[in-house]
Design an enzyme around this catalytic site. Structure first.
Site, mmCIF file in Angstrom:
data_model
loop_
_atom_site.group_PDB
_atom_site.id
_atom_site.type_symbol
_atom_site.label_atom_id
_atom_site.label_comp_id
_atom_site.label_asym_id
_atom_site.label_seq_id
_atom_site.Cartn_x
_atom_site.Cartn_y
_atom_site.Cartn_z
ATOM 1 N N LYS A 125 63.792 5.320 45.934
ATOM 2 C CA LYS A 125 63.636 6.193 44.773
ATOM 3 C C LYS A 125 64.933 6.267 43.966
ATOM 4 O O LYS A 125 64.915 6.207 42.738
ATOM 5 C CB LYS A 125 63.229 7.591 45.239
ATOM 6 C CG LYS A 125 61.950 7.674 46.061
ATOM 7 C CD LYS A 125 60.718 7.412 45.252
ATOM 8 C CE LYS A 125 59.451 7.772 46.014
ATOM 9 N NZ LYS A 125 59.249 7.010 47.255
ATOM 10 N N LYS A 160 58.134 14.241 43.281
ATOM 11 C CA LYS A 160 57.897 13.473 44.494
ATOM 12 C C LYS A 160 59.085 13.572 45.436
ATOM 13 O O LYS A 160 60.235 13.717 44.999
ATOM 14 C CB LYS A 160 57.597 12.013 44.164
ATOM 15 C CG LYS A 160 58.617 11.284 43.317
ATOM 16 C CD LYS A 160 58.078 9.909 42.925
ATOM 17 C CE LYS A 160 59.005 9.159 42.004
ATOM 18 N NZ LYS A 160 58.454 7.851 41.581
ATOM 19 N N ARG A 210 53.622 -3.630 40.403
ATOM 20 C CA ARG A 210 54.577 -4.123 41.387
ATOM 21 C C ARG A 210 55.002 -5.532 40.980
ATOM 22 O O ARG A 210 54.189 -6.448 40.932
ATOM 23 C CB ARG A 210 53.959 -4.124 42.776
ATOM 24 C CG ARG A 210 54.741 -4.927 43.836
ATOM 25 C CD ARG A 210 56.170 -4.431 44.067
ATOM 26 N NE ARG A 210 56.249 -3.036 44.410
ATOM 27 C CZ ARG A 210 56.053 -2.541 45.637
ATOM 28 N NH1 ARG A 210 55.761 -3.361 46.630
ATOM 29 N NH2 ARG A 210 56.160 -1.249 45.863
ATOM 30 N N ARG A 225 48.529 -1.607 40.039
ATOM 31 C CA ARG A 225 47.773 -0.749 40.954
ATOM 32 C C ARG A 225 47.241 0.424 40.147
ATOM 33 O O ARG A 225 47.987 1.309 39.746
ATOM 34 C CB ARG A 225 48.679 -0.320 42.108
ATOM 35 C CG ARG A 225 49.162 -1.509 42.939
ATOM 36 C CD ARG A 225 50.374 -1.221 43.756
ATOM 37 N NE ARG A 225 51.526 -0.904 42.909
ATOM 38 C CZ ARG A 225 52.704 -0.508 43.378
ATOM 39 N NH1 ARG A 225 52.901 -0.404 44.681
ATOM 40 N NH2 ARG A 225 53.696 -0.239 42.558
ATOM 41 N N ARG A 233 47.591 8.711 41.332
ATOM 42 C CA ARG A 233 48.427 7.730 42.009
ATOM 43 C C ARG A 233 47.749 6.369 42.018
ATOM 44 O O ARG A 233 46.570 6.259 42.328
ATOM 45 C CB ARG A 233 48.710 8.183 43.447
ATOM 46 C CG ARG A 233 49.441 9.512 43.543
ATOM 47 C CD ARG A 233 49.448 10.025 44.965
ATOM 48 N NE ARG A 233 48.107 10.278 45.475
ATOM 49 C CZ ARG A 233 47.823 10.612 46.733
ATOM 50 N NH1 ARG A 233 48.809 10.735 47.601
ATOM 51 N NH2 ARG A 233 46.575 10.809 47.105
ATOM 52 N N ASP A 273 58.865 -1.401 40.762
ATOM 53 C CA ASP A 273 57.689 -0.677 40.293
ATOM 54 C C ASP A 273 57.916 -0.275 38.842
ATOM 55 O O ASP A 273 58.944 0.336 38.509
ATOM 56 C CB ASP A 273 57.429 0.554 41.152
ATOM 57 C CG ASP A 273 56.902 0.199 42.530
ATOM 58 O OD1 ASP A 273 56.582 -0.984 42.760
ATOM 59 O OD2 ASP A 273 56.813 1.104 43.380
ATOM 60 N N GLU A 281 60.789 2.578 40.519
ATOM 61 C CA GLU A 281 61.328 2.449 41.871
ATOM 62 C C GLU A 281 61.830 1.029 42.077
ATOM 63 O O GLU A 281 61.376 0.095 41.404
ATOM 64 C CB GLU A 281 60.279 2.759 42.956
ATOM 65 C CG GLU A 281 59.862 4.208 43.056
ATOM 66 C CD GLU A 281 58.964 4.478 44.249
ATOM 67 O OE1 GLU A 281 58.908 3.623 45.172
ATOM 68 O OE2 GLU A 281 58.314 5.531 44.260
ATOM 69 N N ASN A 283 61.967 -1.251 45.429
ATOM 70 C CA ASN A 283 61.574 -1.298 46.839
ATOM 71 C C ASN A 283 62.261 -2.459 47.531
ATOM 72 O O ASN A 283 62.152 -3.602 47.093
ATOM 73 C CB ASN A 283 60.062 -1.446 46.949
ATOM 74 C CG ASN A 283 59.328 -0.244 46.394
ATOM 75 O OD1 ASN A 283 59.045 0.703 47.108
ATOM 76 N ND2 ASN A 283 59.038 -0.270 45.095
#
Length: 316
Positions: A125, A160, A210, A225, A233, A273, A281, A283
């Site tokens: 994050k 979050k 992604r 997504r 979400r 993301d 984000e 990842n």
């Protein structure tokens, strides 16, 4: 080559979707030896080297009983050709300790991907804070009053936890501020835990994208997504629908900005993301979506990754 995957238990893999399985399958097809262990199997003792009890894995081709195994006596990580750290989040204390053991293994000669220090330096994050030009309005704080002010300014926000995965613990608060206080107390635990707050990005209806970056270069397709029904979400774990699509000009700009930077820091694989035009984000622990992108587009992500891994090992 001998490749050790440090991952969650093999019995928990959903091989229809699992990116680590896709890596294993491609590596095995090239004749590489596949080894596996969990972080709990890592061990170090004075006078010795970081080692682990391992499972030598052979892929069976069966969709249910997908592997057979032989147990391998404790082996030093420096005695395999590559160690792939693929343990899923959360990045908790045990994950943190595992990165230190893996870093010690590096000092002993092991090749670890992604680099343990880089894993620690890029919490998924918070890593975006280094790149404010690519992100939307964002606040990181424990302070409930600061969250109220942020909401008053932006009216529609997302809150979050910093250690969540798969969409866990994400809340949206609209202009009416309904339940903002309660949600804040839940996430910041009455001021003892730091949370992230971001302006709601309405482009989420088109998907939380992604983007995979391998050895500094973006895969040409991302996985959007898309939230389903009343869900906010897009995470696949939260029921989002994954739709592969070519990178947009903005997606490519973000990936080409970050790719060389992350690769230079020892991140062979990263998952960016993006919602709309904004990075949300970075990842690095165990980026996924290999299978979905490959199945829908024909672009072989696992092949690209193993190509990059082999190149990294042979260039040393």
């Amino acid at each position: 080559m001998r490749l050790l995957f440090v991952a969650d238990p093999l019995e928990q893999f959903n091989i229809k979707k699992d990116s680590t399985f896709a890596m294993m399958k491609e590596a095995a097809a090239r004749g590489h030896e596949i080894l596996a262990c969990e972080p709990r199997h890592l061990v170090w003792q004075r006078g010795g080297r970081v080692g682990a009890t391992m499972r030598q894995v052979a892929l069976s081709g069966d969709p249910v009983y997908w592997f057979t195994e032989q147990h391998v006596p404790e082996t030093a990580l420096a005695d395999v050709d590559a160690v792939l750290m693929r343990k899923d989040p959360p990045f908790d204390s045990e994950y943190f300790y595992a990165t230190h053991l893996l870093e010690q293994a590096e000092r002993e000669g092991a090749r670890v991907f992604n680099k343990p220090a880089a894993l620690r330096d890029h919490p998924e994050k918070l890593a975006i804070l280094e790149f404010p030009q690519l992100i939307g309005p964002t606040l990181v704080t424990r302070d409930a009053e600061a969250i109220k002010r942020f909401h008053a300014e932006h009216r529609d926000i997302i809150l979050k936890p910093l250690d969540g995965m798969g969409g866990m613990g994400i809340f949206r608060v609209g202009a009416d501020g309904l339940n903002l206080g309660s949600i804040t107390e839940t996430l910041n635990r009455h001021g003892t835990t730091t949370v992230m707050v971001q302006r709601y990005l309405p482009e989420i209806v088109s998907g939380d994208k992604r983007i995979l970056v391998i050895a500094g270069a973006p895969v040409p397709y991302c996985l959007a997504r898309i939230p389903q029904g009343s869900e906010i979400r897009g995470n696949l774990a939260a029921g989002g629908k994954g739709v592969a699509q070519p990178l947009s000009a903005r997606d490519l700009e973000i990936a080409e900005t970050l790719g060389p930077i992350l690769a230079a820091r020892g991140l062979l694989l990263a998952g960016l993301d993006v919602i709309g035009d904004c990075l949300t984000e970075i990842n690095v622990t165990s980026p996924t979506c290999f299978r979905e992108i490959s199945d829908q587009t024909g672009f072989d992500v696992a092949k690209t990754f193993i190509d990059a891994l082999e190149a990294a090992l042979t260039s040393a």
